[in-house]
Design an enzyme around this catalytic site. Sequence first.
Site, PDB file in Angstrom:
ATOM      1  N   ASP A   1       0.865  -1.196   0.000  1.00 45.20           N
ATOM      2  CA  ASP A   1       0.000   0.000   0.000  1.00 45.20           C
ATOM      3  C   ASP A   1       0.894   1.236   0.000  1.00 45.20           C
ATOM      4  O   ASP A   1       2.094   1.148   0.314  1.00 45.20           O
ATOM      5  CB  ASP A   1      -0.905   0.015   1.240  1.00 45.20           C
ATOM      6  CG  ASP A   1      -1.842   1.223   1.247  1.00 45.20           C
ATOM      7  OD1 ASP A   1      -2.396   1.555   0.180  1.00 45.20           O
ATOM      8  OD2 ASP A   1      -2.009   1.849   2.312  1.00 45.20           O
ATOM      9  N   SER A   2       0.288   2.378  -0.326  1.00 45.40           N
ATOM     10  CA  SER A   2       1.043   3.625  -0.267  1.00 45.40           C
ATOM     11  C   SER A   2       1.485   3.924   1.173  1.00 45.40           C
ATOM     12  O   SER A   2       2.450   4.645   1.375  1.00 45.40           O
ATOM     13  CB  SER A   2       0.170   4.776  -0.772  1.00 45.40           C
ATOM     14  OG  SER A   2      -0.971   4.894   0.045  1.00 45.40           O
ATOM     15  N   CYS A  23      -4.283  -1.389  -2.186  1.00 36.96           N
ATOM     16  CA  CYS A  23      -4.412   0.054  -2.395  1.00 36.96           C
ATOM     17  C   CYS A  23      -5.300   0.244  -3.629  1.00 36.96           C
ATOM     18  O   CYS A  23      -4.972  -0.249  -4.713  1.00 36.96           O
ATOM     19  CB  CYS A  23      -3.021   0.638  -2.643  1.00 36.96           C
ATOM     20  SG  CYS A  23      -3.017   2.388  -3.056  1.00 36.96           S
ATOM     21  N   GLU A  74      -2.565   8.954   7.895  1.00 37.35           N
ATOM     22  CA  GLU A  74      -1.093   8.856   7.839  1.00 37.35           C
ATOM     23  C   GLU A  74      -0.442   9.666   8.965  1.00 37.35           C
ATOM     24  O   GLU A  74       0.644   9.345   9.416  1.00 37.35           O
ATOM     25  CB  GLU A  74      -0.569   9.345   6.485  1.00 37.35           C
ATOM     26  CG  GLU A  74      -0.813   8.386   5.327  1.00 37.35           C
ATOM     27  CD  GLU A  74       0.042   7.115   5.384  1.00 37.35           C
ATOM     28  OE1 GLU A  74       1.266   7.215   5.562  1.00 37.35           O
ATOM     29  OE2 GLU A  74      -0.530   6.021   5.256  1.00 37.35           O
ATOM     30  N   CYS A  96     -11.017   2.814  -0.283  1.00 36.11           N
ATOM     31  CA  CYS A  96      -9.626   3.175   0.038  1.00 36.11           C
ATOM     32  C   CYS A  96      -9.296   2.406   1.300  1.00 36.11           C
ATOM     33  O   CYS A  96     -10.060   2.442   2.281  1.00 36.11           O
ATOM     34  CB  CYS A  96      -9.504   4.675   0.291  1.00 36.11           C
ATOM     35  SG  CYS A  96      -7.867   5.125   0.944  1.00 36.11           S
ATOM     36  N   HIS A 112      -7.271   2.848   3.576  1.00 35.42           N
ATOM     37  CA  HIS A 112      -7.031   3.644   4.791  1.00 35.42           C
ATOM     38  C   HIS A 112      -8.334   3.900   5.565  1.00 35.42           C
ATOM     39  O   HIS A 112      -8.291   4.125   6.769  1.00 35.42           O
ATOM     40  CB  HIS A 112      -6.449   5.017   4.438  1.00 35.42           C
ATOM     41  CG  HIS A 112      -4.980   5.025   4.145  1.00 35.42           C
ATOM     42  ND1 HIS A 112      -4.440   4.444   3.030  1.00 35.42           N
ATOM     43  CD2 HIS A 112      -3.945   5.571   4.828  1.00 35.42           C
ATOM     44  CE1 HIS A 112      -3.127   4.638   3.036  1.00 35.42           C
ATOM     45  NE2 HIS A 112      -2.798   5.318   4.108  1.00 35.42           N
TER      46      HIS A 112
END
Length: 277
Positions: free
Chosen positions: A12-13, A75, A160, A194, A196
Site C-alpha cells: 500500500d502507499s 491500495c 497517515e 480506500c 485507509h
Amino acid sequence: MNNISGPIAVFDSGYGGLTVLEELRKKLPNNDFIYLGDNARAPYGTRSFDIVYEYTLEAVKELFSMGAHLVILACNTASAKALRTIQQKDLPNIDSNKRVLGVIRPSVEYVAEITKTAKVGVLGTTGTVQSLSYPLELKKQSSNIEVYQEACPMWVPLVENGESNKAGTDYFVKQHIEKLLQLNSDIDTVILGCTHYPMLMDKIKLYTPEHINILSQGSIVANSLVDYLQRHPEIDKRCTRGGSVQYYTTENADKFKQTAGFFLKQDIEVTQINLFQ
Ligand code: DGL
C-alpha cells in the site's frame, strides 16, 4: 523459477493496507506475509496515473526481489491506476509465474451481490474516483446498478498523520458522508474504496444512518484470495507457511512502528527500505 516459494506480499502507499493484511492473516494464519508501505511517498491518491504506476511498479519489483511471488495491491489507487498495465505489460517480461492482484474486482463482485436498491456509494481518493474504476467495474457486474462517488482527499493524510481518533477529524468525515448521501437517498451500500478508510470506521459510522451497509474491503479481499488460492493450487503451493509477517516502510521505521502498532495493537519489527535511487 517455477519452484521458488515465498511469502505473500501486501503493498500500500502507507498504513491502509494493514487493514487488508489483518484480514488476510485471520483467513490464512499459517501463511508468511511481507508488508510494504511506501509511506515516504504517500498519499498516492492525488498523484497522476504515470507516477502511481511508476511507484507501484518499483514496489512490486522490490517485493519480488524479496522472494514474494504473489503481490496484493492493497491500495485502490494503485489497483485503479497501475494494476492492469503491470499485469498485461510488465509481468510477462519480469516473470510470468508471478502474480499481482488488486482490491477493486473482489470488492465490486461482493457489492453487486448485496445491494438491494442497486444504488451504491463509493468513498475513495481523488485518483480512484477520477479513474471511474468503480462505476465501470460495477456496471460490468450489473448494468442497472447506479454508482455515486465522493472523493475524500483529506482522509488519507489524517490517517497517515495519526489523526484518526482526534476530534478535528470529525469535520472532514461528516462533510464527505453528507455529500455522498445527498446524491441519492436510496443508497443502501457504501464501499470504503480506500484501504485507509476503515481506520476511520468509528467516525464514519457516527455520521452514516444505521440502515446503510458500510463495507471495508479487508474481509472481502481475504475471502477472495482464499478462493483464488483454491482455484490456483500451483500458486498456493509456492506460498511458504510459518505464520510470520515482515514489515517494511520507505519512511522512518520508528514512525511506522508507532503508528502501525497503534492500529495493529501489537509491537512489530519494522525495516526501512529505499525504493528510489
Ligand atoms: N490506501 C490507498 C487506497 O486504497 C490510499 C491511497 C493514497 O495513498 O492516497 O487508495
